[in-house]
Structures are given as C-alpha cells and as structure tokens.
Design a protein around this motif. Structure first.
Motif, short mmCIF file in Angstrom:
data_model
loop_
_atom_site.label_atom_id
_atom_site.label_comp_id
_atom_site.label_asym_id
_atom_site.label_seq_id
_atom_site.Cartn_x
_atom_site.Cartn_y
_atom_site.Cartn_z
N VAL A 154 0.99 -1.51 0.30
CA VAL A 154 0.03 -0.04 -0.01
C VAL A 154 0.63 1.24 -0.10
O VAL A 154 1.74 1.15 1.32
N GLU A 155 0.87 2.03 -0.96
CA GLU A 155 1.42 3.19 -1.05
C GLU A 155 0.17 4.50 -0.88
O GLU A 155 -1.08 4.43 -0.92
N VAL A 156 1.19 5.54 -0.27
CA VAL A 156 0.07 6.38 0.31
C VAL A 156 0.50 8.05 -0.49
O VAL A 156 1.43 8.25 -0.50
N GLY A 157 -0.58 8.05 -1.61
CA GLY A 157 -0.54 9.17 -2.16
C GLY A 157 -1.00 10.53 -1.86
O GLY A 157 -2.01 10.88 -0.68
N GLY A 158 -1.82 10.75 -3.14
CA GLY A 158 -2.97 11.87 -3.01
C GLY A 158 -3.00 12.60 -4.47
O GLY A 158 -2.66 11.87 -5.31
N ARG A 159 -4.83 12.21 -4.14
CA ARG A 159 -5.26 13.35 -5.67
C ARG A 159 -5.19 14.37 -6.56
O ARG A 159 -4.55 14.15 -7.52
N SER A 160 -4.05 15.11 -5.23
CA SER A 160 -3.38 16.11 -6.44
C SER A 160 -2.11 15.22 -6.98
O SER A 160 -2.04 15.74 -8.28
N GLY A 161 -2.15 14.16 -7.38
CA GLY A 161 -1.11 13.18 -8.45
C GLY A 161 -0.92 13.68 -9.07
O GLY A 161 -0.76 13.04 -10.20
N ALA A 162 -2.16 12.63 -9.30
CA ALA A 162 -3.43 13.32 -10.47
C ALA A 162 -3.75 14.16 -11.02
O ALA A 162 -3.91 14.42 -12.87
N ARG A 163 -3.70 15.27 -10.26
CA ARG A 163 -4.25 16.66 -11.06
C ARG A 163 -3.24 17.35 -11.38
O ARG A 163 -3.30 18.30 -12.51
N ILE A 164 -1.97 16.56 -10.99
CA ILE A 164 -0.92 18.23 -11.59
C ILE A 164 -0.32 17.76 -12.91
O ILE A 164 0.85 17.83 -13.42
N LEU A 165 -0.89 16.17 -13.45
CA LEU A 165 -0.70 16.34 -15.13
C LEU A 165 -1.57 17.55 -15.87
O LEU A 165 -1.35 17.17 -17.21
#
Length: 294
Positions: free
Chosen positions: A139-150
């Motif tokens: 399990v990696e802990v990330g965030g939806r902002s990682g998708a939006r940055i693209l």
C-alpha cells in the motif's frame, strides 16, 4: 528462523511514529492476523509510539528504519527474512512536507522532498518488493493531487508521464530533471508545477502502476499493489487541518492492506478515501470509474 514451524504473518508500516502511519499500525494491530511492525527513522520516537499503543492494550513491534539509508533498509530486509521468511503487508507511508509558508528556497525543498518522499520509497520498493510473500499486499500513500498535476504541467512533460512505455529508469530521469530545474530556479519556465510535494505524489502513482505491471509476469501468486488518498486528515503534517481524524483517514490504508485472498483487483490503482477507484493516466481530468469491490 526455525524451518519446522509455520511462518507467522507480518505487516510493517514506514514512517509510523505519528500521524497516519501510527493510526494504521493501531488498526492493523486490531485486525491483522500476525505481527505488526511500527518503523520510524528516530528510534526514540518510534519506541515512544509503541508504548503509546501498548497503553491501549495493543502489541506492536518496533524496528528502526530510515528510508533514505540503504544500510537501514537492507538491515530491516535481513530481519524480516530471518524471522518471517519475507513480508506479508507493506504500508509505505514515510515522507516529509514543507509548510505552505516555508521560506526555504524551492530548490532545497524539491531536493529534500524528492530524497525522502520519492527516493526513500523507491529504495524501499526495490529492496523489499522481492521478499513480499505470495498473497502479499503493498500500500502506497499518495493523493489525488498527484493525478491533477498531470493536467497542470507542460503537456509534453505530462505525455512522458502518461506513456504506456514508461519504466522505472524513465521515471527517475523525469524526477532528476525536476530537481535540476528546481535548483536552477527554472522549474516554472520549463513547465513544472510549483509544489514538490504534489509532484512526488504523481511519481508515486507512476511507480505503483509500473510495479503492478511487473507483477503480471511475477511467479508469486496474488500480490496486489495500490496507492490511496486518505484525504486531508488532522495530523501534524497538515497543521491539524482536515475533515477526518488520522484513524478515519487510515481506514483506506487498512482496506488495501487487508484485501481478501485472490481478490485480483484493485491492482495498480489510485483509490480515494471512500474506496472508489480513479482513472488518472489517460484522461484529461481524472474520473471515478467504479464503486468499492468488497
């Protein structure tokens, strides 16, 4: 390790002396059938966190782990091989974040954030991935902002991230380009975003997807790797601003850590805190694509 005894299951959480990491250790201690390891860079703080959970009637174990040190990562790998024959659950949570009002130069912020939040996790991946047991969960802990940055960076850069041919090596090249441009103060001119923290979340999404792709040809049975967005929680890292407590945010981490045997999906996905999967690689804007499966 006594080869005549059945191997006990084991889960480990990185960066777990406080915040979401501490919360998911708490939840795993209550629901995981096996030993649970709280790991942290600072040994004293890690042991204090263990004592805190012991006061609640829980029984976590402790092992020091500095994810920026290969010596430390190799040492914990040896420990799990000797005592458990590998790892059943890995929750990769360790990381740092600069406050919004930080006056630290952006180049320095980028360098330190990448070193801790990307290379630290990448080194954990590369070292511990081979010893994850069949039916293991990562399990990696990330965030939806990682998708939006693209959708915020230069389209040519975004296309390189979204390429179905992207590899670990190509991802590392992109990471190093970002750090170089940030140090030179030219990251905006060259099409990058203004936050190193969210940029790393993009990289974690890609790294998760790449490793899920590797698993298609892996002889080990039923290993699932996913990344989740716990959303803003009330922790020290967020300045105690958030609509959820850390324990509430950690529920999505627990969900992925305890996916049932032979679940098959989700695999290589981004899941929001409500357990819904997100399509983020090939869309102009990320979209929810399905309800929880379990």
């Amino acid at each position: 390790m006594d080869s005549t005894k059945p191997l006990k299951r084991v889960a480990m959480v990185t960066g777990a002396n406080r915040g979401l990491g501490l919360s998911v250790v708490r939840l795993l201690c209550k629901r995981f059938d096996g030993d649970v390891y709280l790991t942290s860079r600072n040994e004293e703080r890690g042991k204090e966190a263990v004592k805190e959970l012991q006061k609640e009637g829980l029984d976590p174990k402790f092992h020091q782990l500095d994810t920026t040190s290969m010596e430390s990562i190799d040492r914990i790998k040896k420990h799990f091989l000797e005592h458990y024959g590998g790892i059943d659950v890995l929750v990769d949570n360790a990381g740092i974040a600069y406050k919004v009002k930080s006056t630290v130069p952006f180049g320095e912020q980028a360098t330190n954030t990448i070193a801790n939040n990307f290379y630290g996790r990448y080194n954990v991946y590369r070292t511990l991935f081979p010893i994850v047991k069949p039916h293991g969960r990562i399990v990696e802990v990330g965030g939806r902002s990682g998708a939006r940055i693209l959708n915020a960076i230069n389209p040519d850069l975004a296309a390189r991230f979204r390429s179905p041919e992207i590899t670990e090596e190509k991802l590392v090249e992109l990471v190093n380009e970002f750090v170089r441009d940030a140090k030179e103060g030219k990251h905006l001119e060259r099409g990058w975003d203004t936050t190193a923290y969210s940029f790393v979340k993009t990289c974690i999404l890609l790294l998760t997807w790449i490793y899920a792709r590797h698993l298609k040809d892996d002889p080990r049975e039923d290993i699932l790797i996913n990344v989740c967005c716990p959303n803003a929680c009330q922790t020290d890292m967020t300045g105690w601003i958030g609509r959820k407590t850390a324990d509430e945010g950690a529920e999505i981490m627990l969900y992925l850590a305890l996916l049932p045997p032979n679940a098959e999906t989700p695999q290589g996905q981004l899941l929001l805190d409500d357990k819904e999967q997100v399509e983020w690689r090939d869309k102009d804007n990320y979209t929810v694509i399905g309800p929880p499966l379990y």
